[in-house]
Scaffold this motif. Sequence first.
Motif, PDB file in Angstrom:
ATOM      1  N   ARG A 181      -1.348  14.119  -3.625  1.00  0.00           N
ATOM      2  CA  ARG A 181      -1.816  15.268  -4.131  1.00  0.00           C
ATOM      3  C   ARG A 181      -3.046  15.771  -4.750  1.00  0.00           C
ATOM      4  NH1 ARG A 181      -6.389  11.523  -7.213  1.00  0.00           N
ATOM      5  NH2 ARG A 181      -7.329  13.473  -8.374  1.00  0.00           N
ATOM      6  N   THR A 182      -2.904  16.803  -3.230  1.00  0.00           N
ATOM      7  CA  THR A 182      -3.531  18.101  -2.532  1.00  0.00           C
ATOM      8  C   THR A 182      -2.753  18.650  -3.257  1.00  0.00           C
ATOM      9  OG1 THR A 182      -5.852  17.363  -1.866  1.00  0.00           O
ATOM     10  CG2 THR A 182      -4.764  19.603  -1.123  1.00  0.00           C
ATOM     11  N   GLN A 200       0.764  -0.932   0.128  1.00  0.00           N
ATOM     12  CA  GLN A 200      -0.478   0.432  -0.220  1.00  0.00           C
ATOM     13  C   GLN A 200       0.808   0.830  -0.098  1.00  0.00           C
ATOM     14  OE1 GLN A 200      -2.781  -0.349   3.148  1.00  0.00           O
ATOM     15  NE2 GLN A 200      -4.243  -1.460   2.498  1.00  0.00           N
ATOM     16  N   ALA A 201       2.338   0.960  -0.223  1.00  0.00           N
ATOM     17  CA  ALA A 201       3.322   2.418  -0.188  1.00  0.00           C
ATOM     18  C   ALA A 201       2.352   3.102  -1.138  1.00  0.00           C
ATOM     19  CB  ALA A 201       4.512   2.224  -0.364  1.00  0.00           C
ATOM     20  N   ASP A 202       2.576   2.866  -2.514  1.00  0.00           N
ATOM     21  CA  ASP A 202       2.904   3.764  -3.488  1.00  0.00           C
ATOM     22  C   ASP A 202       1.161   4.066  -3.602  1.00  0.00           C
ATOM     23  OD1 ASP A 202       5.013   2.790  -4.395  1.00  0.00           O
ATOM     24  OD2 ASP A 202       3.653   1.256  -5.989  1.00  0.00           O
ATOM     25  N   GLU A 203       0.458   3.856  -2.903  1.00  0.00           N
ATOM     26  CA  GLU A 203      -1.496   4.029  -2.907  1.00  0.00           C
ATOM     27  C   GLU A 203      -1.204   5.436  -1.813  1.00  0.00           C
ATOM     28  OE1 GLU A 203      -4.438   1.923  -3.165  1.00  0.00           O
ATOM     29  OE2 GLU A 203      -3.453   0.445  -2.960  1.00  0.00           O
ATOM     30  N   ILE A 204      -0.558   5.062  -0.507  1.00  0.00           N
ATOM     31  CA  ILE A 204      -0.716   6.079   0.381  1.00  0.00           C
ATOM     32  C   ILE A 204      -0.336   7.293  -0.261  1.00  0.00           C
ATOM     33  CG2 ILE A 204       0.539   6.777   2.864  1.00  0.00           C
ATOM     34  CD1 ILE A 204       0.196   3.485   3.813  1.00  0.00           C
ATOM     35  N   VAL A 205       1.756   7.337  -0.891  1.00  0.00           N
ATOM     36  CA  VAL A 205       2.181   8.767  -1.395  1.00  0.00           C
ATOM     37  C   VAL A 205       0.830   9.334  -2.105  1.00  0.00           C
ATOM     38  CG1 VAL A 205       3.859   9.376  -2.662  1.00  0.00           C
ATOM     39  CG2 VAL A 205       4.535   7.481  -0.844  1.00  0.00           C
ATOM     40  N   ALA A 260       6.855  18.887   1.168  1.00  0.00           N
ATOM     41  CA  ALA A 260       7.824  17.986   2.057  1.00  0.00           C
ATOM     42  C   ALA A 260       6.860  17.653   2.988  1.00  0.00           C
ATOM     43  CB  ALA A 260       9.038  19.099   2.347  1.00  0.00           C
ATOM     44  N   ILE A 261       6.032  18.381   3.629  1.00  0.00           N
ATOM     45  CA  ILE A 261       4.935  17.559   4.768  1.00  0.00           C
ATOM     46  C   ILE A 261       4.706  16.752   4.797  1.00  0.00           C
ATOM     47  CG2 ILE A 261       4.158  18.485   6.471  1.00  0.00           C
ATOM     48  CD1 ILE A 261       4.614  20.797   6.531  1.00  0.00           C
ATOM     49  N   ALA A 262       4.342  16.922   3.341  1.00  0.00           N
ATOM     50  CA  ALA A 262       2.954  15.821   2.828  1.00  0.00           C
ATOM     51  C   ALA A 262       4.155  14.511   2.324  1.00  0.00           C
ATOM     52  CB  ALA A 262       2.403  15.945   1.599  1.00  0.00           C
ATOM     53  N   ILE A 263       5.273  14.567   2.133  1.00  0.00           N
ATOM     54  CA  ILE A 263       5.913  13.262   1.939  1.00  0.00           C
ATOM     55  C   ILE A 263       6.670  13.011   2.874  1.00  0.00           C
ATOM     56  CG2 ILE A 263       8.100  12.147   1.113  1.00  0.00           C
ATOM     57  CD1 ILE A 263       6.325  12.717  -1.279  1.00  0.00           C
ATOM     58  N   ILE A 264       6.742  13.101   4.210  1.00  0.00           N
ATOM     59  CA  ILE A 264       7.428  12.887   5.554  1.00  0.00           C
ATOM     60  C   ILE A 264       6.129  12.015   5.978  1.00  0.00           C
ATOM     61  CG2 ILE A 264       7.488  13.913   7.962  1.00  0.00           C
ATOM     62  CD1 ILE A 264       9.444  15.670   6.344  1.00  0.00           C
TER      63      ILE A 264
END
Length: 369
Positions: A62-63, A52-57, A107-111
Amino acid sequence: MSNLAKLPGIPPEMLDWVTAGVALILALAVAAVTHRIAFSLLQRVARHAPGQADEIVVARVRTPSRWIFVGIAMAFAIRGLDLAPWAEKLWQQIAGFLVPGLIGWFAIAIIQAYADIAEVRYDISVADNLQARRRRTRIGILTRILIFAVLFLTVAMMLLSIPSIRNVGFTLMASAGLAGLAVGAAAQPALKNFIAGAQLAFTEPIRLDDVIIMDNEWGRIEEIKLTYVVVRIWDDRRLVVPVARFLEESFQNWTRSTSQLMGSVFIRLDWSADVPRIRQKAGELIAANPRWDRRFWNVQVTDATAEAMELRVLMTAADASLAFDLRCDIREGLISFIATDMPEALPRHRQHLGKLDDIRMPFVVGDES
């Protein structure tokens, strides 16, 4: 625009504004369509990827990526417009705020996506969850530290885009050391806990879901923040403890290396109690209880006084909650057995009166002499 300029009654300034508005609307439409197509493809790829890692990223970015697409489209659209000097200066000022903000948001979204992946990958609801709790605790603390650092740098870059603030900042750098000392002295407790929170991520005196005894309260570690820890007490109360206390004061951690625990039951009985028979019954009760983990049990006489002896029953369980319930079950079973089948083993008080002739009366009533 030459055709529009021939329209009667429309000033050229208005035509410039209309042209700019149309260009921006077209740029926003192109950005929205491009973003939608790109993320539709990414979602399709993520669904077919293992895990599920790719879907979570994809869900996390997205936003913020939508607004990055919008910013890029507006930058290209404005480059092709003949803006007035004041409008161009205003756009540069807005861009100075938007660009660091969008980069920080992404960057926060990636973290946060990495933290979400850790929550899925390291499940702490399983029985043997020591390694998962270690990873979740460390990632949770480091995630908060990184988010704080990104927010700090983002706000700093946004403020430095304002010329007046930037000039004042450069002027005050000479006195930054003195100001830093004053702020550090005022914020010493907060900084102390902040640094302790960073240490907690690597020294790991506690982890998520650890069972601890703090301030004579039994509870589990529910949340670990940068400056405080939330302990869920057994009766659903919450104990909020500064992080520094876990590095400076002693406390009991019942799940430091393993969740397995040994429980004990103490019973006081008369000296005439049949200990082998009680030991046999305790073994039967423990073996029949599903909370026992089949590792160890024992019954021993651990103390003796003038009035009674003390029996200690030891038993093991997979975790602290099961050990507590197991102790209650065995204590209840032994009390019922002793009261029903072995009442002579109940504690009693004995009093030796001696011989009747040795009793001296203080006076004689009805002396016949």
